[in-house]
Every structure is written in structure tokens, then in C-alpha cells.
Design a protein around this motif. Structure first.
Motif, short mmCIF file in Angstrom:
data_model
loop_
_atom_site.label_atom_id
_atom_site.label_comp_id
_atom_site.label_asym_id
_atom_site.label_seq_id
_atom_site.Cartn_x
_atom_site.Cartn_y
_atom_site.Cartn_z
N CYS A 9 74.56 -38.08 96.36
CA CYS A 9 75.24 -37.10 95.51
C CYS A 9 74.22 -36.30 94.71
CB CYS A 9 76.21 -37.84 94.58
SG CYS A 9 76.79 -36.85 93.20
N LYS A 35 73.32 -32.29 95.21
CA LYS A 35 73.84 -31.30 94.27
C LYS A 35 72.87 -30.99 93.13
CE LYS A 35 78.08 -30.05 91.88
NZ LYS A 35 77.55 -29.96 90.51
N ARG A 92 69.86 -25.64 100.92
CA ARG A 92 70.10 -26.87 100.18
C ARG A 92 69.72 -28.09 101.00
NH1 ARG A 92 76.05 -25.42 97.64
NH2 ARG A 92 75.35 -23.61 96.41
#
Lengths: 345, 197
Positions: free
Chosen positions: B68, B72, B81
Motif C-alpha cells: 500500500c 501510493k 508509478r
């Protein structure tokens, strides 16, 4: 009868850089060794003017009238093209037989070409050199029949032995690696071949690889650069007698090779390789284009029993082999003086 | 909020010991190895490769948490990303492999589906010896992926299988897992800095 044979080979490093899409721009290099498994060509008289070719491996037979235009398709397209190149005039019967199954990554189609060209070269009295035989095999397979293959197998089969082969746009050079018999022996006893039971279609893999190689920014090109570097390093290590490096070199080749095209590996092959590494192998790779065939592994002698046990449980069958260094040869010929064909005008 | 306190607190003693031990181990964390991990993740990212993270129990939760954060909390601007997947989050797939084949194969088989050369596989384990994380490390090696192990106890078999190892020298699960959370946050922050630099 005339009997010619040519050895199959195990490719230690550099496979893929022998495809024209790559070597024509960057130059290619491979290290390979021929082994004592051969493709045999048996040539004898046949009554009448027909030409007959039969192959146990391809389970096929073909009979052709001299005057008819040669058909170019099917599994016997390659022998037909070679026989045509040498210009048939008289009835001839050719039988093809292999010690390894077709489609198993040991370079069998090019080995067929070399054995048959060697036979025809002697029968026709032309006595082509090893270089000429290999170059002709490439010309017929790649240029004339449009097979999407590389050039390493033809040179390996024609020359025989442990070689470093370089591919340039207009020239192929073959360097017999001058290592001592002891080094060659120690290398050979650490290399194991296992038959996966899977036959591959190298043409479809190589077609995609060729496509990928044409785009300079494609990851395949980077992977091929790495593979060529590994071949160069393999040559240096072998010349320095550093056999222990070969396991890691094979491993690095394999992980780069896996990415060249889809279908080179699959989860079953990956799992076998995982078992092999866990079982004591220090590295290895599929020989040939991938997708099945034979798995080549490097393993220290004291761990080989355990490794073979593990792979046997997985259903892989070990094939014993020795290196050989003769290349394509005529091993018997009592057709001397018989001229079954005329030279081409 | 009202917290009842007593003159003699068992909890306070445990907490003090826990914090002291954490202090000691965090001070000992091998910074060079952590920097190497950051470099591996950044290199893989720039080559368009993936990061996979896995572990059992508390380490499974750290793996999800790490995935996670890396996904992010490293976003900077409009650049590409990070591609991060935790192999602990698909319960259907995990239980399918465990039920149909063996628990040992739950991570290795997912890697065979997803991973390739150039990817980074982060393996989180307190003992470093669980059969399924060892199988994952072997599968990753066979695929040519780089393996990173965050381990505790004596490091277990993972210590010898992984390419980069960060060892927390404690036999207490809680202490090891706390340190691994510190590591994942520090790695995430360093990757973010590297990508925005």
C-alpha cells in the motif's frame, strides 16, 4: 551405400544473437559444444529415375519424378531443397534417422541439413569445406526455405567441438576453444541433459523473437545484448579453465532468455528449473529456442545423484552424452565412382 | 480518556522493555542493506519492472501495508508509478493453492504466474524458515528476480537464499515485526525521495 552424420549440439551461451535481425546490426556470438548424438543420412541406389526420401522421425515418405517441379512444403521440404540444389539426375534413395527426437532444442533441423549436404558434397565429388557446408545449410534453410532460425546450429554441426562462433553481417568465424582435455572433461561431467518430454515449435518462438529484435527499444534487444556479453564471458572463463563459473553463466543466460519471447518458458518449466536449483544444480537453461526439449544443467558431481533423483520424481529423463569434436563426416562410402547427379549448369 | 494507573505497573514494565529492545535493534539496523534495497526498487521501477511482497501472519499484514505504502506514498507528480503487488491479498487464490496443492506453494505459484527477470521480490519473515517463503525465494531465483529478505531470529534459510538480507537480531515476534514496519516506512520514504529528486 553412403552414410554421413552430423552431431547435435548443446548451446552454452549466446543463443538468439545468431538471428539475422540481431547480428546484422550488433554482431552475435555463441559458445556451443557438439555431443555424441547424431543425425544420420543413408544414401543408396534406387531403381528407376525417381528420388525417394524417407524419414522415421517425421514418419513420412516422399517419391518424386526427376522431371516434375519440386514441391517445397512439408517436413521433407529441407531434404528436397538440398537434393535439388545438388541437381539430381539418377535414382536415389535417401533415409534420414536421428538419435534425438525432432523439436527438442538440440538443433536437429540444421543438423539434418549439414549431414545431408556433407553426403551430397562427397557423392557429387565437390568436397565442400566445413565453412562451405555450414554456409550452404544456412542459405538453404534461411534464405531459400524462409525458416526463421539462426546460424549457430549449422556451424556447430559442420565443425564439431567446443567452439566460440561469431556472427557478422557478412562473415561467420569459428574459434575452436583451446582448452585442455582435462578442462573439457571436467566441464562435460558437470553438465547434465534432461528430456522434458515436451516438443516445441521453435519457428513460432523465433518468429516472435525476430519481430521483437527489429525494434531497437524493445526489451528483447537489451536481453540479447546481455546474452552476447555472457557468451563473451563464457569464452574467457573456459579459456581460463574456470569451469565453476559456468553454472552461474548458464543461469544468467536463462533468466535473460526467458524474456526474449512468449512461450520460451512456462510455469511447468519454471517449476522444474526451481526444483533443479533446489536439488543442487547451480544453473541451467533450456537448450535451443525454448518451449520444451532438453534442459541443460550444471551440477557438481557429488550432488548429481540427489539432483537426478529429484528430477526423476518430476518425470524428467536424463540423457547421457559425451562431447564430440568431429562435426559432419562421412563414416562409410562404397558408392565411390558412382555419379548419381550432374553438377548444375 | 481515563487511564487507570497503579503504583506498580506490569504493563509499564513490559512497555519499557519492549521500547528499550526496539531502540537497541533499530540502532543496529544495517543502513547499507536498506540503501541497497531502495536502489533495487528504484532500478526495477525505472526499468518498468514490478515489486512483489509476501509473508505469513503478522508479516502478511506488513506485506499488504508495505505494498500500500510503496504504491501510493511514493507518487510524485505525474511520473510513472511504482508497480507493487502484495501476494498476501488474494484470499481466493491463496486458499486455492493451499487447498489444491500445498500451503508451501501459495507464494511460489503466484510468482510463477507474475514475476520475471528484473523484478524485486520482498520476502518478510520473522523466522526466515517458513517452507512457503523459502519456496518463494527459490521460485524468484529460478525466474531471475532479485530477492530481498527482511528476517528476524537467526535469519533461517532465507539468509542464504536471498540476494539482500536485513536481519533483526531478536527472537521476539513482536520486536521483529515492529522493526520490519519501521523498515518498510523508511524504505518507502527513501524511494519517494529518490523518485522526486
Amino acid at each position: 551405400m553412403l552414410i554421413a552424420r552430423a552431431p547435435v549440439r548443446i548451446s552454452l551461451a549466446g543463443g538468439g544473437t545468431d538471428l539475422e535481425a540481431y547480428y546484422s546490426r550488433f554482431g552475435g556470438a555463441v559458445v556451443s559444444a557438439t555431443i555424441d548424438k547424431y543425425f544420420y543420412v543413408l544414401v543408396s541406389h534406387s531403381r528407376g529415375d525417381d528420388i525417394q526420401v524417407s524419414s522415421s522421425d517425421y514418419r513420412t515418405f516422399f517419391r518424386h519424378r526427376v522431371e516434375a517441379p519440386p514441391p517445397w512444403d512439408g517436413d521433407l521440404g529441407l531434404p528436397r531443397a538440398i537434393l535439388q540444389h545438388f541437381g539430381m539426375r539418377t535414382g536415389l534413395s535417401v533415409f534420414l534417422a536421428s538419435q534425438v527426437p525432432p523439436g527438442t532444442g538440440l538443433g536437429s533441423s540444421s543438423t539434418v541439413a549439414v549431414a545431408l549436404i556433407k553426403a551430397m558434397s562427397v557423392l557429387s565429388g565437390r568436397n565442400l569445406s566445413r565453412h562451405e557446408i555450414a554456409a550452404l545449410a544456412c542459405e538453404i534453410e534461411i534464405d531459400r526455405l524462409g525458416m526463421p532460425i539462426g546460424k549457430q546450429d549449422q556451424y556447430a554441426a559442420a565443425f564439431g567441438g567446443l567452439n566460440y562462433i561469431e556472427f557478422r553481417p557478412d562473415h561467420v568465424s569459428v574459434e575452436r576453444l583451446s582448452v585442455s582435455e582435462e578442462v573439457e572433461f571436467q566441464l562435460q561431467r558437470r553438465l547434465l541433459l534432461f528430456f522434458t518430454g515436451l516438443a516445441h515449435n521453435s519457428a513460432s518462438i523465433l518468429r516472435e523473437q525476430r519481430q521483437n529484435s527489429c525494434d531497437e527499444r524493445h526489451p528483447t534487444v537489451d536481453a540479447l545484448h546481455q546474452i552476447k556479453e555472457i557468451a563473451i564471458e563464457t569464452r574467457e572463463r573456459l579459456l581460463g579453465g574456470e569451469i565453476a563459473a559456468v553454472g552461474d553463466l548458464l543461469h544468467r543466460s536463462w533468466v535473460a532468455k526467458r524474456t526474449l519471447a512468449r512461450g520460451i518458458s512456462d510455469p511447468t518449466i519454471d517449476r522444474w528449473y526451481e526444483v533443479a536449483l533446489d536439488g543442487g544444480a547451480e544453473g541451467g537453461k533450456l537448450v535451443g529456442a525454448g518451449g520444451g526439449g532438453f534442459l541443460l544443467l550444471y551440477c557438481e558431481p557429488e550432488r548429481q545423484d540427489a539432483l537426478c533423483g529429484r528430477l526423476d520424481d518430476e518425470g524428467l529423463i536424463r540423457m547421457d552424452f559425451d562431447f564430440e569434436s568431429n562435426g559432419g563426416t562421412v563414416i562409410m562410402n562404397n558408392l565411390v565412382g558412382w555419379q548419381p547427379m550432374a553438377t548444375r549448369a | 480518556m481515563y487511564v487507570e494507573t497503579t503504583e506498580y505497573s506490569v504493563t509499564a514494565g513490559v512497555l519499557a522493555r519492549h521500547i528499550d529492545e526496539l531502540h537497541r535493534l533499530i540502532d543496529e539496523l544495517p543502513v547499507a542493506a536498506v540503501e541497497r534495497i531502495v536502489e533495487l526498487i528504484v532500478t526495477a521501477h525505472r526499468a518498468g519492472r514490478h515489486v512483489f511482497i509476501l509473508g505469513n501472519g503478522g508479516s502478511a499484514s506488513t506485506a499488504s501495508h508495505f505494498a500500500c505504502d510503496l504504491s501510493k506514498a511514493t507518487i510524485s507528480g505525474d511520473g510513472p508509478r511504482l508497480r507493487v503487488t502484495s501476494l498476501t491479498d488474494n484470499i481466493a487464490l491463496l486458499t486455492a493453492w493451499a487447498n489444491d496443492t500445498s500451503y508451501e506453494r501459495v507464494f511460489a505459484e503466484q510468482l510463477l504466474s507474475l514475476a520475471a527477470a528484473g523484478d524485486v521480490v520482498v520476502i518478510i519473515s520473522a523466522s526466515g524458515d517458513s517452507p512457503n517463503v523459502l519456496a518463494a525465494a527459490r521460485a524468484a531465483r529460478a525466474l531471475g528476480s532479485t530477492t530481498v529478505a527482511l528476517v528476524g531470529f537467526a535469519g533461517g534459510g532465507l539468509r542464504h537464499l536471498a540476494d539482500v538480507v536485513v536481519h533483526v537480531g531478536s527472537y521476539d515476534y513482536g520486536i521483529v515485526e515492529d522493526c520490519q514496519l519501521v523498515l518498510e516506512h523508511a524504505i518507502t520514504a527513501s524511494v519517494r525521495d529518490a523518485l522526486s529528486a
